[in-house]
Write a protein that holds these residues in place. Structure first.
Motif, PDB file in Angstrom:
ATOM      1  N   ILE A 188     -13.380 -63.899  43.859  1.00 21.22           N
ATOM      2  CA  ILE A 188     -12.533 -65.066  43.586  1.00 21.22           C
ATOM      3  C   ILE A 188     -11.106 -64.651  43.237  1.00 21.22           C
ATOM      4  CG2 ILE A 188     -14.514 -66.435  42.872  1.00 21.22           C
ATOM      5  CD1 ILE A 188     -13.515 -66.118  39.968  1.00 21.22           C
ATOM      6  N   GLY A 189     -10.704 -63.482  43.688  1.00 20.06           N
ATOM      7  CA  GLY A 189      -9.315 -63.079  43.534  1.00 20.06           C
ATOM      8  C   GLY A 189      -9.113 -61.911  42.599  1.00 20.06           C
ATOM      9  N   PHE A 190      -7.822 -61.584  42.408  1.00 19.36           N
ATOM     10  CA  PHE A 190      -7.434 -60.404  41.649  1.00 19.36           C
ATOM     11  C   PHE A 190      -6.338 -60.782  40.665  1.00 19.36           C
ATOM     12  CE2 PHE A 190      -9.205 -59.226  45.646  1.00 19.36           C
ATOM     13  CZ  PHE A 190     -10.037 -58.167  45.327  1.00 19.36           C
ATOM     14  N   ASN A 191      -6.524 -60.362  39.439  1.00 19.81           N
ATOM     15  CA  ASN A 191      -5.599 -60.681  38.369  1.00 19.81           C
ATOM     16  C   ASN A 191      -4.300 -59.912  38.546  1.00 19.81           C
ATOM     17  OD1 ASN A 191      -4.630 -60.902  35.383  1.00 19.81           O
ATOM     18  ND2 ASN A 191      -6.472 -62.176  35.509  1.00 19.81           N
ATOM     19  N   LYS A 192      -3.203 -60.489  38.063  1.00 22.56           N
ATOM     20  CA  LYS A 192      -1.926 -59.765  38.107  1.00 22.56           C
ATOM     21  C   LYS A 192      -1.862 -58.670  37.051  1.00 22.56           C
ATOM     22  CE  LYS A 192       0.769 -63.483  40.203  1.00 22.56           C
ATOM     23  NZ  LYS A 192       1.956 -64.371  40.081  1.00 22.56           N
ATOM     24  N   GLU A 193      -2.716 -58.778  36.031  1.00 26.15           N
ATOM     25  CA  GLU A 193      -2.816 -57.730  35.019  1.00 26.15           C
ATOM     26  C   GLU A 193      -3.893 -56.722  35.428  1.00 26.15           C
ATOM     27  OE1 GLU A 193      -0.586 -57.816  32.806  1.00 26.15           O
ATOM     28  OE2 GLU A 193       0.083 -59.886  33.029  1.00 26.15           O
ATOM     29  N   ARG A 194      -3.995 -55.625  34.684  1.00 32.54           N
ATOM     30  CA  ARG A 194      -5.039 -54.637  34.919  1.00 32.54           C
ATOM     31  C   ARG A 194      -5.930 -54.543  33.680  1.00 32.54           C
ATOM     32  NH1 ARG A 194      -4.273 -52.144  39.666  1.00 32.54           N
ATOM     33  NH2 ARG A 194      -6.161 -50.940  39.276  1.00 32.54           N
ATOM     34  N   ALA A 195      -7.192 -54.232  33.910  1.00 33.88           N
ATOM     35  CA  ALA A 195      -8.145 -54.037  32.817  1.00 33.88           C
ATOM     36  C   ALA A 195      -8.979 -52.802  33.108  1.00 33.88           C
ATOM     37  CB  ALA A 195      -9.047 -55.256  32.654  1.00 33.88           C
ATOM     38  N   THR A 196      -9.592 -52.248  32.066  1.00 35.36           N
ATOM     39  CA  THR A 196     -10.450 -51.071  32.208  1.00 35.36           C
ATOM     40  C   THR A 196     -11.887 -51.458  31.908  1.00 35.36           C
ATOM     41  OG1 THR A 196      -8.662 -49.585  31.548  1.00 35.36           O
ATOM     42  CG2 THR A 196     -10.902 -48.737  31.383  1.00 35.36           C
ATOM     43  N   ILE A 197     -12.796 -51.070  32.792  1.00 36.80           N
ATOM     44  CA  ILE A 197     -14.215 -51.306  32.571  1.00 36.80           C
ATOM     45  C   ILE A 197     -14.944 -49.966  32.580  1.00 36.80           C
ATOM     46  CG2 ILE A 197     -14.105 -53.582  33.628  1.00 36.80           C
ATOM     47  CD1 ILE A 197     -15.501 -52.404  36.086  1.00 36.80           C
ATOM     48  N   VAL A 198     -16.127 -49.953  31.984  1.00 42.67           N
ATOM     49  CA  VAL A 198     -16.972 -48.756  32.008  1.00 42.67           C
ATOM     50  C   VAL A 198     -18.319 -49.148  32.596  1.00 42.67           C
ATOM     51  CG1 VAL A 198     -15.838 -47.641  30.067  1.00 42.67           C
ATOM     52  CG2 VAL A 198     -17.768 -49.150  29.635  1.00 42.67           C
ATOM     53  N   TYR A 199     -19.029 -48.160  33.140  1.00 40.46           N
ATOM     54  CA  TYR A 199     -20.309 -48.455  33.781  1.00 40.46           C
ATOM     55  C   TYR A 199     -21.217 -47.237  33.725  1.00 40.46           C
ATOM     56  CZ  TYR A 199     -17.802 -46.224  37.652  1.00 40.46           C
ATOM     57  OH  TYR A 199     -17.059 -45.366  38.419  1.00 40.46           O
ATOM     58  N   GLY A 200     -22.503 -47.471  33.957  1.00 41.44           N
ATOM     59  CA  GLY A 200     -23.443 -46.367  33.921  1.00 41.44           C
ATOM     60  C   GLY A 200     -24.745 -46.695  34.625  1.00 41.44           C
ATOM     61  N   ASN A 201     -25.467 -45.641  35.015  1.00 40.50           N
ATOM     62  CA  ASN A 201     -26.761 -45.756  35.685  1.00 40.50           C
ATOM     63  C   ASN A 201     -27.728 -44.745  35.105  1.00 40.50           C
ATOM     64  OD1 ASN A 201     -24.572 -46.513  37.769  1.00 40.50           O
ATOM     65  ND2 ASN A 201     -26.427 -47.329  38.705  1.00 40.50           N
ATOM     66  N   VAL A 202     -28.999 -45.124  35.030  1.00 39.35           N
ATOM     67  CA  VAL A 202     -30.088 -44.211  34.710  1.00 39.35           C
ATOM     68  C   VAL A 202     -31.211 -44.492  35.702  1.00 39.35           C
ATOM     69  CG1 VAL A 202     -31.774 -43.440  33.004  1.00 39.35           C
ATOM     70  CG2 VAL A 202     -29.503 -44.191  32.254  1.00 39.35           C
ATOM     71  N   ASP A 203     -31.612 -43.468  36.469  1.00 42.67           N
ATOM     72  CA  ASP A 203     -32.698 -43.615  37.429  1.00 42.67           C
ATOM     73  C   ASP A 203     -33.716 -42.510  37.232  1.00 42.67           C
ATOM     74  OD1 ASP A 203     -32.317 -45.721  39.810  1.00 42.67           O
ATOM     75  OD2 ASP A 203     -30.347 -45.088  39.086  1.00 42.67           O
ATOM     76  N   VAL A 204     -34.995 -42.879  37.219  1.00 47.76           N
ATOM     77  CA  VAL A 204     -36.094 -41.936  37.050  1.00 47.76           C
ATOM     78  C   VAL A 204     -36.858 -41.840  38.368  1.00 47.76           C
ATOM     79  CG1 VAL A 204     -38.175 -41.361  35.756  1.00 47.76           C
ATOM     80  CG2 VAL A 204     -36.284 -42.562  34.626  1.00 47.76           C
ATOM     81  N   ILE A 205     -37.060 -40.620  38.865  1.00 45.68           N
ATOM     82  CA  ILE A 205     -37.780 -40.403  40.114  1.00 45.68           C
ATOM     83  C   ILE A 205     -39.259 -40.248  39.778  1.00 45.68           C
ATOM     84  CG2 ILE A 205     -37.923 -39.039  42.217  1.00 45.68           C
ATOM     85  CD1 ILE A 205     -35.124 -37.957  41.469  1.00 45.68           C
ATOM     86  N   LEU A 206     -40.025 -41.269  40.060  1.00 43.95           N
ATOM     87  CA  LEU A 206     -41.440 -41.265  39.716  1.00 43.95           C
ATOM     88  C   LEU A 206     -42.286 -40.525  40.738  1.00 43.95           C
ATOM     89  CD1 LEU A 206     -41.851 -44.940  38.465  1.00 43.95           C
ATOM     90  CD2 LEU A 206     -41.469 -42.868  37.106  1.00 43.95           C
ATOM     91  N   ALA A 207     -41.858 -40.529  41.987  1.00 38.55           N
ATOM     92  CA  ALA A 207     -42.573 -39.854  43.063  1.00 38.55           C
ATOM     93  C   ALA A 207     -41.573 -39.556  44.169  1.00 38.55           C
ATOM     94  CB  ALA A 207     -43.713 -40.733  43.586  1.00 38.55           C
ATOM     95  N   SER A 208     -42.019 -38.814  45.159  1.00 38.89           N
ATOM     96  CA  SER A 208     -41.113 -38.451  46.246  1.00 38.89           C
ATOM     97  C   SER A 208     -40.653 -39.654  47.050  1.00 38.89           C
ATOM     98  CB  SER A 208     -41.789 -37.448  47.177  1.00 38.89           C
ATOM     99  OG  SER A 208     -42.946 -38.019  47.750  1.00 38.89           O
ATOM    100  N   TRP A 209     -41.330 -40.789  46.871  1.00 40.92           N
ATOM    101  CA  TRP A 209     -40.998 -41.991  47.631  1.00 40.92           C
ATOM    102  C   TRP A 209     -40.514 -43.145  46.756  1.00 40.92           C
ATOM    103  CZ3 TRP A 209     -44.150 -45.907  45.951  1.00 40.92           C
ATOM    104  CH2 TRP A 209     -45.338 -45.526  45.316  1.00 40.92           C
TER     105      TRP A 209
END
Length: 284
Positions: A188-209
């Motif tokens: 829905i568009g882009f602000n004329k100002e700038r902001a900083t966000i942070v993000y993260g992921n955690v994934d566990v491999i339970l099996a080869s598939w």
């Protein structure tokens, strides 16, 4: 990037799963093509470069991905297509196209052109050193924006990703920071100002598939820069199924904050409630 030997305690199928996840076997796996075409999971980029390296070519074999998101409370159907590949095993280039059908609005289309540079391959100089990348994304939307919002904007990000193989199951950890102008990922568009966000992921491999994980990103708050717009934070709980050497599927429950869109609940942050996500990815 090098894959650490997981040691005698780790069975061979899980070792193969660890290799699978970071693209060191012929099996499909992460990074997937995210919602905006960048190599990552869904919302968030990973430091790993998407695309299969080709020993006979500077240009790697591409990976393509398609997503469908249904946000029932906000009456939004969101479909994406993306393609990403590598150049010289250190640079990723990608393109993403998004189409959103929103109740009481005309259809919205968004394009994302992006590049990522792997600054530090994983395990460089030590077993616990993550892969580190920087990237930039140029986005534009067809949404009819107001006078204080633009139809295009730039994102810049830094992300670190590490596959930990010393645990009972391999775990992929990733975290990053992004400077952005986007509102609702830019749809829905882009602000004329700038902001900083942070993000993260955690994934566990339970099996080869199979792997399962969670993903989180904060919403940009432009009030700190003099604006008056805030996005809700997003998260998802997901699972990925690696069906073959080329084909992967992912499904998720996602939550885009309290639904304040289109006559929903009251709140000072724009959010869309929860919904379900499915995706398909093909690695050439």
């Amino acid at each position: 990037m090098n894959i650490l030997s997981p040691g005698k305690a780790l069975r061979r199928p899980l070792w193969l799963a660890a290799a699978l996840l970071v693209g060191h076997s012929a099996q499909a796996g992460a990074p997937l093509v995210g919602l905006d075409g960048v190599g990552g999971i869904a919302f968030n980029p990973l430091a790993y470069v998407a695309g299969t390296p080709d020993p006979g070519s500077f240009v790697g074999k591409p990976v393509v991905g398609m997503w469908y998101i249904s946000l029932g409370k906000a009456a939004i159907d969101w479909t994406t297509f993306g393609v990403a590949t590598s150049l010289g095993k250190r640079v990723e280039v990608s393109y993403g196209f998004e189409a959103a059908a929103v109740e009481k609005l005309e259809g919205i289309h968004k394009n994302t052109f992006a590049a990522k540079v792997l600054l530090l391959p994983e395990n460089t100089g030590g077993a616990w050193v993550p892969a580190i990348s920087v990237g930039a994304k140029h986005k534009n939307t067809t949404f009819h924006v107001s006078g204080d919002t633009k139809s295009d904007g730039m994102d810049y990000y830094l992300v670190a990703t590490k596959l930990v193989t010393q645990l009972p199951k391999p775990v992929l950890l990733s975290a990053g920071v992004q400077s952005t102008q986007e509102q609702v990922t830019g749809l829905i568009g882009f602000n004329k100002e700038r902001a900083t966000i942070v993000y993260g992921n955690v994934d566990v491999i339970l099996a080869s598939w199979l792997c399962v994980g969670v993903e989180y990103r904060t919403g940009p708050d432009y009030g700190k820069a003099g604006g008056n717009y805030k996005d809700a934070s997003y998260y998802n709980i997901h699972a990925a199924y690696f069906a073959s050497k080329q084909l992967s599927f992912a499904g998720a429950y996602t939550n885009a904050g309290k639904n304040t869109w289109n006559g929903g609940e009251s709140g000072d942050k724009l959010g869309f409630g929860g919904g379900f996500v499915v995706s398909m990815h093909y690695t050439f």
